[in-house]
Design an enzyme around this catalytic site. Structure first.
Site, PDB file in Angstrom:
ATOM      1  N   CYS A  10       0.841  -1.200   0.000  1.00  0.00           N
ATOM      2  CA  CYS A  10       0.000   0.000   0.000  1.00  0.00           C
ATOM      3  C   CYS A  10       0.880   1.257   0.000  1.00  0.00           C
ATOM      4  CB  CYS A  10      -0.930   0.005   1.218  1.00  0.00           C
ATOM      5  SG  CYS A  10      -0.061   0.153   2.793  1.00  0.00           S
ATOM      6  N   CYS A  13       2.932   1.726   3.138  1.00  0.00           N
ATOM      7  CA  CYS A  13       4.066   0.802   3.208  1.00  0.00           C
ATOM      8  C   CYS A  13       5.225   1.328   2.376  1.00  0.00           C
ATOM      9  CB  CYS A  13       3.654  -0.585   2.716  1.00  0.00           C
ATOM     10  SG  CYS A  13       2.317  -1.332   3.667  1.00  0.00           S
TER      11      CYS A  13
END
Length: 76
Positions: A10, A13
């Site tokens: 994501c 991240c």
């Protein structure tokens, strides 16, 4: 030193991964940085919300994106 970024890819991240790379460069220390996107391995660390940051096998953060300076402080 081994640093692992736990996350499935994501945006948060990716932001944590980039901040970690900058923090390691800023600290001047040598560290192996590894992105962990295998959900089973992430679950082994008992991290329920990503991104997670693991330093030398110890979870030091989960569920938020730390700043470069916060990561430098954790690296020591």
């Amino acid at each position: 030193m081994k640093i692992e970024i736990l996350g499935t890819g994501c945006a948060k991240c990716k932001s944590l991964e980039e901040a970690t790379k900058q923090a390691v460069a800023k600290s001047g220390k040598f560290a192996q940085i590894e992105k962990v996107d295998d959900i089973l391995k992430i679950m082994e660390y008992q991290v329920m919300s990503t991104p997670g940051l693991v330093i030398d096998g110890k979870v030091v953060s989960s569920g938020k994106v730390l700043s470069v300076d916060e990561i430098v402080a954790l690296i020591g």
